[in-house]
Write a protein that holds these residues in place. Structure first.
Motif, PDB file in Angstrom:
ATOM      1  N   PHE A   1      -8.096  -0.625   2.200  1.00  0.00           N
ATOM      2  CA  PHE A   1      -8.851  -1.080   3.370  1.00  0.00           C
ATOM      3  C   PHE A   1      -9.879  -2.137   2.982  1.00  0.00           C
ATOM      4  CE2 PHE A   1      -7.421   2.801   5.677  1.00  0.00           C
ATOM      5  CZ  PHE A   1      -7.053   2.190   6.854  1.00  0.00           C
ATOM      6  N   LEU A   2     -10.528  -1.950   1.848  1.00  0.00           N
ATOM      7  CA  LEU A   2     -11.503  -2.943   1.383  1.00  0.00           C
ATOM      8  C   LEU A   2     -10.829  -4.275   1.059  1.00  0.00           C
ATOM      9  CD1 LEU A   2     -13.715  -0.739  -0.981  1.00  0.00           C
ATOM     10  CD2 LEU A   2     -14.261  -1.527   1.338  1.00  0.00           C
TER      11      LEU A   2
ATOM     12  N   ALA B   1      -6.260   9.122  -1.550  1.00  0.00           N
ATOM     13  CA  ALA B   1      -7.369   8.709  -0.677  1.00  0.00           C
ATOM     14  C   ALA B   1      -8.118   7.523  -1.269  1.00  0.00           C
ATOM     15  CB  ALA B   1      -8.319   9.879  -0.452  1.00  0.00           C
ATOM     16  N   ALA B   2      -8.294   7.521  -2.589  1.00  0.00           N
ATOM     17  CA  ALA B   2      -8.978   6.401  -3.243  1.00  0.00           C
ATOM     18  C   ALA B   2      -8.184   5.116  -3.114  1.00  0.00           C
ATOM     19  CB  ALA B   2      -9.209   6.735  -4.719  1.00  0.00           C
TER      20      ALA B   2
ATOM     21  N   THR C   1       0.803  -1.226   0.000  1.00  0.00           N
ATOM     22  CA  THR C   1       0.000   0.000   0.000  1.00  0.00           C
ATOM     23  C   THR C   1       0.839   1.282   0.000  1.00  0.00           C
ATOM     24  OG1 THR C   1      -1.908  -1.084   1.014  1.00  0.00           O
ATOM     25  CG2 THR C   1      -1.755   1.314   1.252  1.00  0.00           C
TER      26      THR C   1
ATOM     27  N   GLY D   1      -8.436   3.900   0.453  1.00  0.00           N
ATOM     28  CA  GLY D   1      -9.770   3.365   0.688  1.00  0.00           C
ATOM     29  C   GLY D   1      -9.947   1.968   0.117  1.00  0.00           C
TER      30      GLY D   1
END
Length: 252
Positions: A126-127, A119-120, A61, A123
């Motif tokens: 996290f998914l 941010a995308a 990440t 996000g």
């Protein structure tokens, strides 16, 4: 010289650049969707092939965040060059718009667009099972490093766009910045690379930035990497800013 407040001109230029971004689906794809596609590919297609000691999504990440930073830079470079080569700057001079506002508008728009891309990516991570151990202050520190990186690379990109002769060459000038994360510790640890590539990965600017982010989100800040990351970003930002101002003054 503009008779309006420079910040007012900067707001107008920023709004203009936002409109250009929204109206260009290629820019949106490269800046926001392509990093997510790369994340899905690396984690689900190649992730099991890499042994990194932790869940691969946790390792990858921070590197993919940096890729999200670099993948939107070509749009900025071409936009800046287009303003210079198509006579837009001359029109702004007739309209009595502050010269500095033109560059400021590109910087603000790029920082905002890239922040949305980051941010995308986070996000989606996290998914996909991303499980950081960072505290709130460590998240703030990681965000600071990301914003500093975006700011630095944006100024360098603007300088590259101003130095290029054509819009096409301006887009090509950002290719090294886009490729650098692939030759860093973004995908695999540098020590697992072959001779030559390993040394390059260990001493290029993006590796300490990624390792600094990795340390913060894992809850184990790496002081050495963070100091190196801040130093690299400060140096890149200074070179980019001075170069961009010099090229802009000469061409405008």
């Amino acid at each position: 010289m503009s008779t309006t407040a420079p910040w007012t001109d900067a707001v107008i230029m920023t709004r203009r650049n936002f409109k250009h971004t929204v109206r260009n689906p290629v820019t949106v794809f490269n800046a926001i969707l392509l990093p997510i596609v790369l994340m899905l590919m690396f984690v689900y297609v190649f992730g099991d092939a890499f042994s990194v000691g932790v869940d691969y999504i946790d390792y990858a990440t921070p590197g993919l965040v940096l890729m999200a930073v670099t993948y939107g830079l070509s749009a900025t470079s071409t936009a800046v060059n287009s303003d210079m080569t198509k006579g837009v700057i001359n029109r702004f001079r007739v309209m009595d718009v502050s010269r500095g506002a033109v560059l400021t508008g590109h910087v603000v728009a790029t920082v905002a667009r890239t922040s949305v891309a980051v941010a995308a990516v986070v996000g989606v991570a996290f998914l996909m099972g991303f499980s950081p151990a960072a505290t709130f202050p460590q998240w703030l520190a990681a965000a600071g490093v990301v914003l500093l990186t975006i700011f630095a690379t944006t100024w360098l990109t603007i300088a590259l766009g101003l130095a290029a002769k054509t819009v096409e060459s301006a887009g090509f000038a950002t290719v090294p910045l886009i490729m650098l994360p692939f030759f860093s510790s973004a995908i695999v640890p540098a020590e697992k690379m072959g001779p030559g590539v390993r040394q390059f990965a260990q001493h290029q600017p993006f590796t300490p930035i990624i390792e600094s982010l990795r340390g913060f989100v894992a809850g184990t800040p790496a002081t050495g990497a963070t100091v190196a990351a801040v130093a690299w970003c400060a140096g890149i930002a200074a070179v980019g800013y001075l170069w961009a101002r010099a090229r802009f003054s000469r061409r405008a």
